[in-house]
Motif scaffolding. Structure first.
Motif, PDB file in Angstrom:
ATOM      1  N   UNK A  99     -47.098  19.583 -15.446  1.00 57.59           N
ATOM      2  CA  UNK A  99     -48.436  18.739 -15.978  1.00 57.59           C
ATOM      3  C   UNK A  99     -49.528  19.938 -15.747  1.00 57.59           C
ATOM      4  N   UNK A 100     -49.450  20.723 -16.269  1.00 65.76           N
ATOM      5  CA  UNK A 100     -50.440  21.445 -16.134  1.00 65.76           C
ATOM      6  C   UNK A 100     -50.046  22.382 -17.662  1.00 65.76           C
ATOM      7  N   UNK A 101     -48.442  22.867 -18.348  1.00 69.34           N
ATOM      8  CA  UNK A 101     -48.585  23.135 -19.310  1.00 69.34           C
ATOM      9  C   UNK A 101     -48.132  22.404 -20.317  1.00 69.34           C
ATOM     10  N   UNK A 102     -48.790  23.215 -20.976  1.00 73.35           N
ATOM     11  CA  UNK A 102     -48.316  22.164 -22.678  1.00 73.35           C
ATOM     12  C   UNK A 102     -47.653  22.630 -23.069  1.00 73.35           C
ATOM     13  N   UNK A 103     -47.664  24.692 -23.335  1.00 78.68           N
ATOM     14  CA  UNK A 103     -46.340  24.332 -23.807  1.00 78.68           C
ATOM     15  C   UNK A 103     -44.819  23.907 -23.577  1.00 78.68           C
ATOM     16  N   UNK A 104     -44.344  23.878 -24.479  1.00 76.64           N
ATOM     17  CA  UNK A 104     -42.818  23.665 -23.704  1.00 76.64           C
ATOM     18  C   UNK A 104     -41.896  24.621 -23.599  1.00 76.64           C
ATOM     19  N   UNK A 105     -42.311  25.933 -23.752  1.00 77.46           N
ATOM     20  CA  UNK A 105     -41.527  26.473 -23.709  1.00 77.46           C
ATOM     21  C   UNK A 105     -41.612  27.491 -22.226  1.00 77.46           C
ATOM     22  N   UNK A 106     -43.268  27.455 -21.859  1.00 73.65           N
ATOM     23  CA  UNK A 106     -43.729  27.558 -20.857  1.00 73.65           C
ATOM     24  C   UNK A 106     -43.663  27.080 -19.867  1.00 73.65           C
ATOM     25  N   UNK A 107     -43.439  25.392 -20.549  1.00 78.09           N
ATOM     26  CA  UNK A 107     -42.856  25.165 -19.119  1.00 78.09           C
ATOM     27  C   UNK A 107     -41.127  25.499 -18.640  1.00 78.09           C
ATOM     28  N   UNK A 108     -40.277  25.611 -19.487  1.00 80.94           N
ATOM     29  CA  UNK A 108     -39.563  25.608 -18.829  1.00 80.94           C
ATOM     30  C   UNK A 108     -40.098  27.048 -18.325  1.00 80.94           C
ATOM     31  N   UNK A 109     -39.857  28.138 -18.587  1.00 78.35           N
ATOM     32  CA  UNK A 109     -40.152  29.627 -17.578  1.00 78.35           C
ATOM     33  C   UNK A 109     -41.289  28.922 -16.222  1.00 78.35           C
ATOM     34  N   UNK A 110     -41.968  28.075 -16.120  1.00 78.12           N
ATOM     35  CA  UNK A 110     -43.093  27.301 -15.326  1.00 78.12           C
ATOM     36  C   UNK A 110     -41.702  27.271 -13.876  1.00 78.12           C
ATOM     37  N   UNK A 111     -40.892  26.259 -14.841  1.00 77.11           N
ATOM     38  CA  UNK A 111     -39.650  25.372 -13.668  1.00 77.11           C
ATOM     39  C   UNK A 111     -39.202  26.372 -13.327  1.00 77.11           C
ATOM     40  N   UNK A 112     -38.683  27.646 -14.367  1.00 75.91           N
ATOM     41  CA  UNK A 112     -37.616  28.633 -13.083  1.00 75.91           C
ATOM     42  C   UNK A 112     -38.743  29.918 -12.485  1.00 75.91           C
ATOM     43  N   UNK A 113     -39.828  29.490 -12.415  1.00 79.04           N
ATOM     44  CA  UNK A 113     -41.070  30.085 -11.164  1.00 79.04           C
ATOM     45  C   UNK A 113     -40.999  29.269 -10.056  1.00 79.04           C
ATOM     46  N   UNK A 114     -41.038  28.553 -10.682  1.00 79.50           N
ATOM     47  CA  UNK A 114     -40.713  27.229  -9.114  1.00 79.50           C
ATOM     48  C   UNK A 114     -39.535  27.311  -8.049  1.00 79.50           C
ATOM     49  N   UNK A 115     -39.114  27.319  -8.612  1.00 76.58           N
ATOM     50  CA  UNK A 115     -37.406  27.780  -8.354  1.00 76.58           C
ATOM     51  C   UNK A 115     -38.309  28.980  -7.370  1.00 76.58           C
ATOM     52  N   UNK A 116     -37.823  30.048  -8.373  1.00 78.49           N
ATOM     53  CA  UNK A 116     -37.254  31.090  -7.342  1.00 78.49           C
ATOM     54  C   UNK A 116     -38.700  31.418  -6.810  1.00 78.49           C
ATOM     55  N   UNK A 117     -39.919  30.959  -6.970  1.00 78.84           N
ATOM     56  CA  UNK A 117     -40.786  31.147  -5.448  1.00 78.84           C
ATOM     57  C   UNK A 117     -40.488  29.991  -4.440  1.00 78.84           C
ATOM     58  N   UNK A 118     -39.235  29.118  -4.169  1.00 77.18           N
ATOM     59  CA  UNK A 118     -39.494  28.400  -3.318  1.00 77.18           C
ATOM     60  C   UNK A 118     -37.893  29.713  -2.330  1.00 77.18           C
ATOM     61  N   UNK A 119     -37.136  30.001  -4.409  1.00 72.16           N
ATOM     62  CA  UNK A 119     -36.091  30.855  -3.304  1.00 72.16           C
ATOM     63  C   UNK A 119     -36.743  32.159  -2.717  1.00 72.16           C
ATOM     64  N   UNK A 120     -37.112  32.344  -2.609  1.00 73.29           N
ATOM     65  CA  UNK A 120     -38.302  33.821  -2.922  1.00 73.29           C
ATOM     66  C   UNK A 120     -38.637  33.195  -1.197  1.00 73.29           C
ATOM     67  N   UNK A 121     -38.481  32.207  -0.122  1.00 74.50           N
ATOM     68  CA  UNK A 121     -38.896  32.294   1.059  1.00 74.50           C
ATOM     69  C   UNK A 121     -37.248  32.150   2.072  1.00 74.50           C
ATOM     70  N   UNK A 122     -37.371  32.920   2.143  1.00 77.86           N
ATOM     71  CA  UNK A 122     -36.090  33.198   3.159  1.00 77.86           C
ATOM     72  C   UNK A 122     -35.046  32.642   4.108  1.00 77.86           C
ATOM     73  N   UNK A 123     -35.888  31.248   4.536  1.00 78.91           N
ATOM     74  CA  UNK A 123     -34.932  29.841   5.748  1.00 78.91           C
ATOM     75  C   UNK A 123     -35.274  28.558   4.339  1.00 78.91           C
ATOM     76  N   UNK A 124     -35.932  28.702   2.947  1.00 86.31           N
ATOM     77  CA  UNK A 124     -35.183  27.952   2.376  1.00 86.31           C
ATOM     78  C   UNK A 124     -34.387  28.363   0.961  1.00 86.31           C
ATOM     79  N   UNK A 125     -34.577  30.009  -0.112  1.00 83.05           N
ATOM     80  CA  UNK A 125     -33.584  30.408  -0.483  1.00 83.05           C
ATOM     81  C   UNK A 125     -32.308  29.732   0.080  1.00 83.05           C
TER      82      UNK A 125
END
Length: 204
Positions: free
Chosen positions: A86-112
């Protein structure tokens, strides 16, 4: 009457708290002992409740707990994804932002570690819930690609590219769950991949 409703509300809150304590204890045990070493006995001991209480909340034992945990983590990921898109208007940047959200969650040991482990024994248990996030990611990324690829790239072609990108994201999530410090370098690499596909530079 009001007091009875208040007591019921408190009782329900206590039930929810106990349920969450079981889920949290499961993640802690899983993080420490892995899939083979996780048991209802260990979960009950860590949560400070009886084994019978665990089965009151999760009649199918570990199978029920694992499915609820996976669905809960998926919901957290999809919520974070919706917010960053919702905060990222550029489509290519939206794709990367999605990956960043996944990797942030994955970096939390108990979740990832739990979210990334799909052993042959665990996969059948999670069949009803596994893949929900990936399917939504593919749909969203294919939509983003429609904005940056030429008109000759039909829907099937965009979906195929989206599936490969999501596969890369999932593998990056697995890597980050084991070595969190790799997150930034993997995001940089993904920016280059998405940039090459989109024909534009994605800001570092």
């Amino acid at each position: 009457m009001a007091k009875a409703a208040e007591r019921l509300s408190l009782r329900e809150r206590n039930k929810l708290r106990t349920r969450q304590e079981i889920l949290n204890a499961t993640l802690d045990v899983f993080n420490e002992d892995g899939f083979p070493g996780t048991s209802v006995d260990k979960i009950a001991e860590l949560a400070g409740i009886s084994k019978g209480t665990v089965y009151v909340y999760f009649p199918d034992g570990l199978n029920d707990i694992y499915r609820e945990l996976y669905a809960d983590i998926t919901e957290r990921l999809l919520k974070a994804t919706k917010e960053v898109r919702a905060k990222t208007p550029n489509p290519a940047q939206r794709i990367v932002a999605m990956a960043d959200a996944l990797l942030k969650l994955s970096a939390v040991p108990t979740y990832g570690r739990f979210y990334s482990v799909l052993s042959p024994e665990l996969r059948p248990v999670l069949t009803p819930v596994v893949g929900m996030a990936s399917k939504q990611f593919v749909t969203l990324i294919a939509t983003d690609l429609a904005e940056v690829l030429s008109e000759t790239a039909d829907g099937e072609h965009r979906t195929s590219i989206a599936e490969l990108i999501v596969g890369s994201m999932r593998e990056a999530g697995r890597i980050v769950s084991e070595t969190p410090h790799r997150k930034e370098s993997l995001i940089v690499a993904l920016k280059r991949i998405v940039g090459a596909i989109a024909g534009e530079d994605v800001p570092e």
